[in-house]
Design an enzyme around this catalytic site. Structure first.
Site, PDB file in Angstrom:
ATOM      1  N   ASP A   1     -10.331  -1.056   4.279  1.00 36.01           N
ATOM      2  CA  ASP A   1      -9.392  -2.183   4.237  1.00 36.01           C
ATOM      3  C   ASP A   1      -9.001  -2.647   5.637  1.00 36.01           C
ATOM      4  O   ASP A   1      -8.742  -1.828   6.523  1.00 36.01           O
ATOM      5  CB  ASP A   1      -8.128  -1.758   3.473  1.00 36.01           C
TER       6      ASP A   1
ATOM      7  N   ALA B   1       4.327   6.159   2.374  1.00 39.97           N
ATOM      8  CA  ALA B   1       5.465   5.480   3.011  1.00 39.97           C
ATOM      9  C   ALA B   1       5.423   5.690   4.533  1.00 39.97           C
ATOM     10  O   ALA B   1       6.401   6.137   5.138  1.00 39.97           O
ATOM     11  CB  ALA B   1       6.791   5.955   2.412  1.00 39.97           C
TER      12      ALA B   1
ATOM     13  N   ASN C   1      -5.862  14.468   3.164  1.00 41.86           N
ATOM     14  CA  ASN C   1      -5.531  13.461   2.149  1.00 41.86           C
ATOM     15  C   ASN C   1      -6.670  13.242   1.157  1.00 41.86           C
ATOM     16  O   ASN C   1      -6.433  12.889   0.001  1.00 41.86           O
ATOM     17  CB  ASN C   1      -5.141  12.147   2.833  1.00 41.86           C
TER      18      ASN C   1
ATOM     19  N   TYR D   1      -4.294  -7.143  11.950  1.00 41.58           N
ATOM     20  CA  TYR D   1      -4.171  -5.767  12.434  1.00 41.58           C
ATOM     21  C   TYR D   1      -4.617  -5.681  13.898  1.00 41.58           C
ATOM     22  O   TYR D   1      -5.795  -5.848  14.216  1.00 41.58           O
ATOM     23  CB  TYR D   1      -4.977  -4.782  11.566  1.00 41.58           C
TER      24      TYR D   1
HETATM   25  P1  NDP Z   1       0.409   5.816   4.663  1.00 40.23           P
HETATM   26  O1  NDP Z   1       1.684   5.487   3.992  1.00 40.23           O
HETATM   27  O2  NDP Z   1      -0.416   6.887   4.043  1.00 40.23           O
HETATM   28  O3  NDP Z   1       0.732   6.169   6.185  1.00 40.23           O
HETATM   29  C1  NDP Z   1      -0.310   6.585   7.009  1.00 40.23           C
HETATM   30  C2  NDP Z   1       0.255   7.283   8.254  1.00 40.23           C
HETATM   31  O4  NDP Z   1       1.016   8.451   7.879  1.00 40.23           O
HETATM   32  C3  NDP Z   1      -0.859   7.790   9.134  1.00 40.23           C
HETATM   33  O5  NDP Z   1      -1.380   6.804   9.977  1.00 40.23           O
HETATM   34  C4  NDP Z   1      -0.191   8.937   9.853  1.00 40.23           C
HETATM   35  O6  NDP Z   1       0.655   8.383  10.869  1.00 40.23           O
HETATM   36  C5  NDP Z   1       0.677   9.534   8.741  1.00 40.23           C
HETATM   37  N1  NDP Z   1      -0.061  10.548   7.940  1.00 40.23           N
HETATM   38  C6  NDP Z   1      -1.004  10.296   6.982  1.00 40.23           C
HETATM   39  N2  NDP Z   1      -1.449  11.445   6.437  1.00 40.23           N
HETATM   40  C7  NDP Z   1      -0.783  12.448   7.053  1.00 40.23           C
HETATM   41  C8  NDP Z   1      -0.812  13.852   6.908  1.00 40.23           C
HETATM   42  N3  NDP Z   1      -1.608  14.452   6.012  1.00 40.23           N
HETATM   43  N4  NDP Z   1       0.016  14.585   7.695  1.00 40.23           N
HETATM   44  C9  NDP Z   1       0.846  13.993   8.598  1.00 40.23           C
HETATM   45  N5  NDP Z   1       0.908  12.656   8.790  1.00 40.23           N
HETATM   46  C10 NDP Z   1       0.105  11.879   8.015  1.00 40.23           C
HETATM   47  O7  NDP Z   1      -0.549   4.532   4.717  1.00 40.23           O
HETATM   48  P2  NDP Z   1      -0.459   3.193   5.607  1.00 40.23           P
HETATM   49  O8  NDP Z   1       0.935   2.737   5.755  1.00 40.23           O
HETATM   50  O9  NDP Z   1      -1.287   3.380   6.829  1.00 40.23           O
HETATM   51  O10 NDP Z   1      -1.197   2.198   4.618  1.00 40.23           O
HETATM   52  C11 NDP Z   1      -2.573   2.433   4.279  1.00 40.23           C
HETATM   53  C12 NDP Z   1      -3.351   1.153   4.437  1.00 40.23           C
HETATM   54  O11 NDP Z   1      -2.830   0.149   3.561  1.00 40.23           O
HETATM   55  C13 NDP Z   1      -3.289   0.494   5.828  1.00 40.23           C
HETATM   56  O12 NDP Z   1      -4.148   1.097   6.757  1.00 40.23           O
HETATM   57  C14 NDP Z   1      -3.702  -0.922   5.485  1.00 40.23           C
HETATM   58  O13 NDP Z   1      -5.112  -0.994   5.333  1.00 40.23           O
HETATM   59  C15 NDP Z   1      -3.026  -1.134   4.135  1.00 40.23           C
HETATM   60  N6  NDP Z   1      -1.716  -1.823   4.286  1.00 40.23           N
HETATM   61  C16 NDP Z   1      -1.571  -3.058   3.702  1.00 40.23           C
HETATM   62  C17 NDP Z   1      -0.399  -3.755   3.809  1.00 40.23           C
HETATM   63  C18 NDP Z   1      -0.274  -5.092   3.173  1.00 40.23           C
HETATM   64  O14 NDP Z   1       0.718  -5.797   3.421  1.00 40.23           O
HETATM   65  N7  NDP Z   1      -1.241  -5.503   2.377  1.00 40.23           N
HETATM   66  C19 NDP Z   1       0.758  -3.215   4.564  1.00 40.23           C
HETATM   67  C20 NDP Z   1       0.526  -1.884   5.110  1.00 40.23           C
HETATM   68  C21 NDP Z   1      -0.659  -1.226   4.948  1.00 40.23           C
HETATM   69  P3  NDP Z   1       0.960   9.082  12.285  1.00 40.23           P
HETATM   70  O15 NDP Z   1      -0.048  10.141  12.543  1.00 40.23           O
HETATM   71  O16 NDP Z   1       0.902   7.966  13.266  1.00 40.23           O
HETATM   72  O17 NDP Z   1       2.368   9.607  12.158  1.00 40.23           O
END
Ligand code: NDP
Length: 324
Positions: free
Chosen positions: A49, A214, A299, A54
């Site tokens: 995605d 989240a 994950n 982005y």
């Molecule tokens: P998540 O809610 O899963 O958050 C992902 C973030 O959480 C990671 O980048 C990392 O951040 C942290 N994380 C994930 N897994 C773990 C783990 N096992 N242990 C510790 N930390 C973890 O998903 P996103 O918010 O990234 O959303 C997923 C996708 O959805 C996006 O990439 C995008 O493609 C899409 N999206 C679409 C939107 C829309 O408006 N249509 C809006 C937002 C997202 P870190 O390491 O930096 O702390």
């Protein structure tokens, strides 16, 4: 990997997919992006995605380069883009929104950045109050008939706007949206479960859900403060930290209430939270986000946890969440 139909379409998407928001072009450079995409693909992920906005187009460029570099067969994976916010910090009036002009320009630019001949999925990233729905539906229909897009969808549109798009498509014999991309997780379920409920049966809408953890809250990593190397610790994401954490501790209280339920099942919180999303049959695919390969590897195990979430566990989870 499990594969699910994208709503009533014939497209089979992996139940777990992988997205580039925040990470690609900001936290993750080329060699790490290559590792992450390879890991996902090797685990059966077939949907990646992305969006014009982005990291101002950089996330698409990086993903396109890496997918080309890995020589992934074009008929074995799907890739998306989203249009609305524009691909620069300060887009000019014709460089954002859902006008026919911007929908067309953004599509062509995404094809170039992602290095593909067509987008499998193309989303309207938000509804555009300044463009008639007819204009956007017609633009999407044209792109599909031109072979530049296969399926179009919406992201965070109201159910009423989605119904309007379907009405226009039906009346003018145009191709209707096939999927929505909404936020859905243990801390955010109202719109997906209630507002959109009629859409699944009535229009066969599929869903590609975002922020299943989240932004990381549902890993428990923020329970004792904000780690420096985390998304909410990133200086560019103060607005997100405020949005998620400045709520008098309400979200973290819920996260803490979920910890013992996951522990009783022997699951890390992240895997448990992702399995909860997968449990909903209206979820076509859960878009994972990960800034590190270890996170993604963890994950990707979420499907194995699905059988543990039986009715009694689901009732216990409902009781731990704030009332709707
Ligand atoms: P998540 O809610 O899963 O958050 C992902 C973030 O959480 C990671 O980048 C990392 O951040 C942290 N994380 C994930 N897994 C773990 C783990 N096992 N242990 C510790 N930390 C973890 O998903 P996103 O918010 O990234 O959303 C997923 C996708 O959805 C996006 O990439 C995008 O493609 C899409 N999206 C679409 C939107 C829309 O408006 N249509 C809006 C937002 C997202 P870190 O390491 O930096 O702390």
């Amino acid at each position: 990997m499990e594969y699910r139909r994208l709503g009533s379409t014939g497209l089979k998407v992996s139940a777990l997919s992988y997205g580039a928001w925040v990470t690609f072009g900001r936290q993750v450079g080329r060699s790490q992006a290559r590792e992450l995409i390879a890991l996902a693909y090797d685990h059966g992920v077939n949907f990646f995605d992305n969006a014009e906005t982005y990291n101002a187009g950089e996330a698409e460029r990086l993903m396109g380069d890496v997918i080309a570099d890995l020589h992934l067969p074009r008929d074995a994976y799907t890739v998306s883009s989203k249009v609305y916010f524009g691909a620069s910090e300060q887009p000019k009036p014709t460089q954002r929104g859902l006008s026919r002009k911007h929908v067309f320009d953004a599509c062509h630019q995404a094809l170039e950045r992602l290095r593909v001949d067509y987008l499998d999925m193309y989303f309207c990233h938000r509804a555009d109050p300044d463009t008639p729905v007819e204009e956007t539906v017609l633009a999407m229909d044209t792109l599909i008939r031109q072979g530049k897009v296969l399926y179009w969808g919406t992201s965070e549109w109201s159910a009423a706007s989605i119904e309007e798009a379907h009405r226009v498509a039906r009346e003018r014999n145009l191709i209707a949206p096939s999927m929505e991309q909404p936020q859905y997780n243990l801390l955010h379920r109202e719109r997906f479960e209630r507002e959109y409920a009629p859409l699944y049966e009535r229009y066969g809408m599929g869903t590609t859900i975002w922020s299943p953890l989240a932004s990381g809250l549902l890993t428990g990593k923020y329970n004792d403060g904000v780690p420096d190397d985390s998304r909410l610790g990133h200086p560019d994401y103060g607005w997100l930290r405020e949005a998620l954490l400045e709520d008098d501790g309400a979200r973290l209280k819920t996260v803490r209430a979920l910890v013992p339920i996951a522990a009783d099942l022997g699951l890390p919180l992240a895997r448990f939270a992702l399995a909860w999303c997968l449990k909903n049959p209206h979820v076509s695919t859960v878009i994972l986000g990960a800034s590190k390969t270890a996170q993604l590897a963890e994950n990707l195990k979420a499907l194995d946890a699905l059988p543990l979430l039986d009715e009694s566990v689901m009732r216990r989870i409902d009781a731990a969440l704030p009332p709707a």
